[in-house]
Design a protein around this motif. Sequence first.
Motif, short mmCIF file in Angstrom:
data_model
loop_
_atom_site.label_atom_id
_atom_site.label_comp_id
_atom_site.label_asym_id
_atom_site.label_seq_id
_atom_site.Cartn_x
_atom_site.Cartn_y
_atom_site.Cartn_z
N MET A 3 40.38 27.55 24.15
CA MET A 3 41.00 26.41 25.12
C MET A 3 41.79 25.29 24.36
N VAL A 4 42.96 24.80 24.80
CA VAL A 4 43.40 23.81 24.26
C VAL A 4 43.73 22.81 25.41
N VAL A 5 43.31 21.33 25.06
CA VAL A 5 43.83 20.15 26.03
C VAL A 5 44.96 19.67 25.14
N TYR A 58 43.57 32.42 27.61
CA TYR A 58 43.47 31.33 27.02
C TYR A 58 43.39 30.19 28.33
N ILE A 59 42.60 29.11 28.02
CA ILE A 59 42.77 27.96 28.68
C ILE A 59 43.71 26.85 28.25
N VAL A 60 44.96 26.42 29.01
CA VAL A 60 45.49 25.18 28.47
C VAL A 60 45.37 24.19 29.79
N ALA A 61 44.81 23.01 29.13
CA ALA A 61 44.37 21.96 30.03
C ALA A 61 45.38 20.70 29.70
N GLY A 90 29.65 15.07 26.56
CA GLY A 90 28.91 16.03 27.54
C GLY A 90 29.11 15.72 28.89
N ILE A 91 30.06 15.01 29.33
CA ILE A 91 30.34 14.40 30.65
C ILE A 91 31.35 15.70 31.66
N SER A 92 30.66 15.92 32.35
CA SER A 92 31.86 17.18 33.12
C SER A 92 31.96 16.64 34.62
N SER A 93 32.74 15.73 34.78
CA SER A 93 33.26 15.11 36.03
C SER A 93 34.48 15.89 36.72
N ASN A 94 35.07 16.74 35.97
CA ASN A 94 36.13 17.72 36.55
C ASN A 94 36.15 18.96 35.77
N LEU A 95 36.95 19.92 36.28
CA LEU A 95 36.98 21.25 35.86
C LEU A 95 37.57 21.35 34.38
N LEU A 96 38.26 20.52 33.79
CA LEU A 96 38.75 20.22 32.57
C LEU A 96 37.51 20.13 31.70
N GLU A 97 36.87 19.02 31.94
CA GLU A 97 35.64 18.53 31.16
C GLU A 97 34.41 19.57 31.12
N ARG A 98 34.42 20.38 32.47
CA ARG A 98 33.45 21.24 32.33
C ARG A 98 33.92 22.54 31.52
N ALA A 99 35.14 22.95 31.67
CA ALA A 99 35.78 23.95 30.84
C ALA A 99 35.37 23.80 29.30
N ALA A 100 35.83 22.57 28.83
CA ALA A 100 35.61 22.05 27.62
C ALA A 100 34.23 22.11 27.08
N ASP A 101 33.52 21.66 27.96
CA ASP A 101 31.90 21.74 27.67
C ASP A 101 31.22 23.01 27.57
N VAL A 102 31.88 24.12 28.38
CA VAL A 102 31.56 25.51 28.25
C VAL A 102 32.11 26.05 26.67
N MET A 103 33.43 25.63 26.31
CA MET A 103 33.85 26.10 25.12
C MET A 103 32.88 25.90 23.91
N ILE A 104 32.33 24.15 24.08
CA ILE A 104 31.21 23.71 22.94
C ILE A 104 30.19 24.69 22.86
N LYS A 105 29.47 24.79 24.01
CA LYS A 105 28.18 25.44 24.15
C LYS A 105 28.33 26.90 23.92
N GLU A 106 29.28 27.60 24.17
CA GLU A 106 29.65 29.16 23.86
C GLU A 106 29.98 29.31 22.63
N ARG A 107 30.63 28.25 21.98
CA ARG A 107 31.12 28.42 20.53
C ARG A 107 32.52 29.05 20.61
N VAL A 136 45.56 27.53 33.65
CA VAL A 136 46.13 26.24 33.49
C VAL A 136 45.11 25.10 34.50
N ILE A 137 44.82 24.23 33.94
CA ILE A 137 44.36 22.82 34.36
C ILE A 137 44.90 21.71 34.27
N VAL A 138 45.39 20.75 35.27
CA VAL A 138 45.90 19.59 35.09
C VAL A 138 45.23 18.69 35.84
N THR A 139 45.02 17.40 34.94
CA THR A 139 44.49 16.16 35.78
C THR A 139 45.71 15.74 36.62
#
Length: 197
Positions: free
Chosen positions: A91-93, A4-7, A107-124, A33-36
């Motif tokens: 993944m949980v944010v 799992y990813i916990v952000a 769909g903005i991926s300006s950091n790793l959290l946003e990119r990982a979330a984008d991946v979750m959506i595109k990969e379902r 773990v991802i932390v802004t």
Amino acid sequence: MKRYIVAMSGASGAPYALSVMEELLRQGHEVHVIVTEAAWRVLLEEHDWEVVKREQNFVERFGHLSGELVYHPIRDIGAQVASGSFQVDGMVVVPCTMGTLAKIASGISSNLLERAADVMIKERYPLILVPRETPLSPIHLENMLKLSRLGVQIVPPMPGFYHRPSSLDEMVCFVSGKVLDQLGVAHQLYKRWEGGK
């Protein structure tokens, strides 16, 4: 063991994230773990964590648990979790700021959290957001509706009281338990409703 990813983004509510991480690691799962940067400030304010220690804070808190914790710096856009070929079980944010939620919805991926979330959506893969804001503006609600229609689970941190919580920890566990329910992770963090008397 699942993965799992916990952000964490920079809203108040760090106890929810730490509770989710603790339960997943206690059960032996692999937790990325991802932390802004703003979330580090929240951890300082809500838990007195030393921001300069970064990953060491998590090791000190969770190192005794059986699961595997993998920490990813927020700017490491080349991390495993940035790729759709890296398989995860969800993944949980938590907490999720409205700014982070808006970027994910756009769909903005300006950091790793946003990119990982984008991946979750595109990969379902399962993506759960725990938005921590009140009151909610029409913009917030529209972004949440957009994400919900894409299959993203929105779990506002609203503790129940039917189980008569006697401590702040019990209220936190109720919310983190609801998050784990959405991931399909069995737990005993709160007493489930069994019907009226």
